[in-house]
Design a protein around this motif. Structure first.
Motif, PDB file in Angstrom:
ATOM      1  N   GLU B 197       1.065  -1.387   0.011  1.00  0.00           N
ATOM      2  CA  GLU B 197      -0.079   0.020  -0.114  1.00  0.00           C
ATOM      3  C   GLU B 197       0.910   1.342  -0.090  1.00  0.00           C
ATOM      4  O   GLU B 197       0.260   2.358   0.266  1.00  0.00           O
ATOM      5  CB  GLU B 197      -1.082  -0.008   1.139  1.00  0.00           C
ATOM      6  CG  GLU B 197      -1.752  -1.070   1.127  1.00  0.00           C
ATOM      7  CD  GLU B 197      -2.822  -1.380   2.408  1.00  0.00           C
ATOM      8  OE1 GLU B 197      -2.706  -0.488   3.400  1.00  0.00           O
ATOM      9  OE2 GLU B 197      -3.636  -2.468   2.330  1.00  0.00           O
ATOM     10  N   ASN B 198       2.107   1.011   0.006  1.00  0.00           N
ATOM     11  CA  ASN B 198       3.016   2.252  -0.061  1.00  0.00           C
ATOM     12  C   ASN B 198       2.922   3.144   1.041  1.00  0.00           C
ATOM     13  O   ASN B 198       3.228   4.205   0.938  1.00  0.00           O
ATOM     14  CB  ASN B 198       2.875   2.960  -1.444  1.00  0.00           C
ATOM     15  CG  ASN B 198       3.415   2.365  -2.657  1.00  0.00           C
ATOM     16  OD1 ASN B 198       4.395   1.606  -2.660  1.00  0.00           O
ATOM     17  ND2 ASN B 198       2.625   2.236  -3.761  1.00  0.00           N
ATOM     18  N   ARG B 199       2.766   2.690   2.282  1.00  0.00           N
ATOM     19  CA  ARG B 199       2.252   3.428   3.438  1.00  0.00           C
ATOM     20  C   ARG B 199       3.697   3.507   4.337  1.00  0.00           C
ATOM     21  O   ARG B 199       3.631   3.980   5.632  1.00  0.00           O
ATOM     22  CB  ARG B 199       1.199   3.036   4.141  1.00  0.00           C
ATOM     23  CG  ARG B 199       0.026   3.225   3.118  1.00  0.00           C
ATOM     24  CD  ARG B 199      -1.279   3.293   3.995  1.00  0.00           C
ATOM     25  NE  ARG B 199      -2.575   3.370   3.178  1.00  0.00           N
ATOM     26  CZ  ARG B 199      -3.014   4.499   2.941  1.00  0.00           C
ATOM     27  NH1 ARG B 199      -2.698   5.660   2.885  1.00  0.00           N
ATOM     28  NH2 ARG B 199      -4.110   4.208   2.053  1.00  0.00           N
ATOM     29  N   ILE B 200       4.762   2.680   4.309  1.00  0.00           N
ATOM     30  CA  ILE B 200       5.801   2.775   5.185  1.00  0.00           C
ATOM     31  C   ILE B 200       6.367   3.926   5.201  1.00  0.00           C
ATOM     32  O   ILE B 200       7.219   4.222   4.118  1.00  0.00           O
ATOM     33  CB  ILE B 200       6.987   1.458   5.050  1.00  0.00           C
ATOM     34  CG1 ILE B 200       6.081   0.039   4.943  1.00  0.00           C
ATOM     35  CG2 ILE B 200       7.596   1.673   6.320  1.00  0.00           C
ATOM     36  CD1 ILE B 200       6.830  -0.980   4.875  1.00  0.00           C
ATOM     37  N   ALA B 201       6.360   4.730   6.112  1.00  0.00           N
ATOM     38  CA  ALA B 201       6.740   6.163   6.188  1.00  0.00           C
ATOM     39  C   ALA B 201       8.126   6.237   7.127  1.00  0.00           C
ATOM     40  O   ALA B 201       8.946   7.043   6.875  1.00  0.00           O
ATOM     41  CB  ALA B 201       6.023   7.140   6.726  1.00  0.00           C
ATOM     42  N   SER B 202       8.284   5.327   7.835  1.00  0.00           N
ATOM     43  CA  SER B 202       9.436   5.171   8.668  1.00  0.00           C
ATOM     44  C   SER B 202       9.569   3.781   9.178  1.00  0.00           C
ATOM     45  O   SER B 202       8.802   3.178   9.650  1.00  0.00           O
ATOM     46  CB  SER B 202       9.135   6.235   9.981  1.00  0.00           C
ATOM     47  OG  SER B 202      10.468   6.103  10.699  1.00  0.00           O
TER      48      SER B 202
END
Lengths: 281, 281
Positions: B197-202
């Motif tokens: 979902e392309n949500r790993i921000a950190s």
């Protein structure tokens, strides 16, 4: 007059009481069932413990506890199976069909949680036939994730149900202990699932006290002293069709330091006001 | 020679250092990025903080933190939105696209976790347009369930992804902090989902020390000092396609009492041996 017929006192709540003292306390205060720990049973012997409890007119709601199944060495694995077989026999003698399992944490120095969980599944598979033969259900208890490292790599009700899935509901059940599961975002759906799968073997009520005690194990509180919404969770458990015993199991140094009829009356009052009204649908 | 290009020092790790001291420490020891907390930024002013960091040749990996969105009264709700708008502007000025949100726990005396979670979702919805307008992603950080009551009713990565789902991946992301999520039985699948979902921000690395500290907030340890399997989790994060900064954020009184280049070198060494080899697939 409140109906206390489903209320059970787990012996850990009055940690420093002998089994006889727990029995006497329950009889004096009108609590009809006991959930004994194995150490208190062992002190008098299992056969005698069963007689004392039954002669007093009390029931055994469950036996605490077997488990600790994560050892990776041959000796540790065999010792775990032996100990759990002994616990199964004790449960049978005590006349309870429910044996709690606290599955164990990471062995010292071991960080492979995935492999440790697989060993829990493997040991469970080895124990099921023996337990079934003796009419005892193995009750998987998910523990709060703060105990994952040292007590139970089983942290959610969903995970417990997945672990139980290969076995009949009469062989492997799950426990719902409010302290351990109140935070779980999937709690409602997993309680419903546990009901559908006929696996709810025990409902334990105990509050989550804040701030967390310096010894994290001792943060359990009497219902109403902490942050848990007993009305909501009890309602979910009732909706799931659970009609069995409701055990009060509290680890708390202040409570342990002041056992007595006053404590048991407080537990009854909190149970009557915070749990019982939502326990039946 | 290890590649430290993705390593970032969260300023909470050297809690008693001013922003200038954090910057100097990173420059001296060759750590290329900083994850500052807002209090240290506020001490020098946001514009000046941005200049100091950029003049030193460092990057800002994220800003800690906004959030605390669970107030139920009108005043509390408005204050939360105002404070988070301020944090969004600070992140923009600092030149980081990632603003951590610790969503908040139960308001005092409130036990309705279901309603409190809905308020988090509502406030998030109010903040997204403003954040997007300023090019800042709101980063939902699931916290360990032992902080559910007082810090974050957001306890798992799956729950964070569900909360993020209504918004574009560029608007709402999630953080993977090993300390908070290592115990989660769904961790592997939810990290993979976060990647899809392309949500790993950190990705934050920090160990879970045992026994849990008397102040449960301070059980965070340097990688290798606790129970976490960094190779496995880092590999899952890499498999999910994450190639961004890897922040070290540690709350630990002993570590806070001994800041200095020796600490930063230890962090680099542990990062190089326990994290880096698995950070790229």
């Amino acid at each position: 007059m409140s109906d206390f017929s489903r209320l059970s006192l787990n012996s850990a709540t009055t940690k420093y009481w002998t089994l006889e003292q727990v029995i006497d306390g329950c009889v004096r205060t009108g609590i009809p069932a006991i959930g004994p720990w194995r150490d208190r049973v062992a002190e008098v012997g299992t056969e005698r413990a069963a007689k004392l409890i039954s002669n007093a007119g009390l029931r055994v709601s469950s036996l605490c506890r077997g488990g600790f199944l994560t050892a990776s060495d041959q000796e540790g694995r065999e010792a775990a199976v032996q100990d759990n077989r002994a616990a199964i026999l004790e449960a049978e003698i005590l006349g309870t069909g429910e044996l709690f399992l606290v599955v164990g944490g990471l062995p010292a120095g071991d960080r492979d949680i995935v492999a440790a969980r697989q060993r829990v599944a493997d040991r469970l598979g080895e124990l099921v036939p023996f337990a079934t033969e003796h009419g005892v259900r193995l009750v998987l208890e998910p523990l709060h994730p703060m105990y994952a490292a040292d007590r139970a790599l089983l942290s959610t009700l969903g995970q417990a149900l997945d672990l139980a899935a290969p076995y009949p509901a009469a062989a492997v059940g799950v426990a719902v202990d409010t302290f351990h599961v109140w935070w779980d975002p999937q709690l409602r759906e997993q309680i419903a699932r546990a009901g559908r799968e006929n696996r709810i073997a025990s409902y334990q009520v105990c509050d989550f006290n804040m701030p967390i005690a310096a010894d994290a194990l001792l943060s359990r509180g009497i219902m109403g002293d902490g942050v848990i919404d007993f009305a909501t969770i009890t309602g979910w458990v009732a909706d799931a069709g659970y009609t069995g015993d409701i055990e009060v199991e509290i680890f708390n140094q202040q409570i342990w330091d002041n056992p007595g009829d006053e404590l048991l009356e407080t537990i009854k009052n909190r149970y009557a006001s915070l749990v019982l009204p939502w326990a039946k649908r």
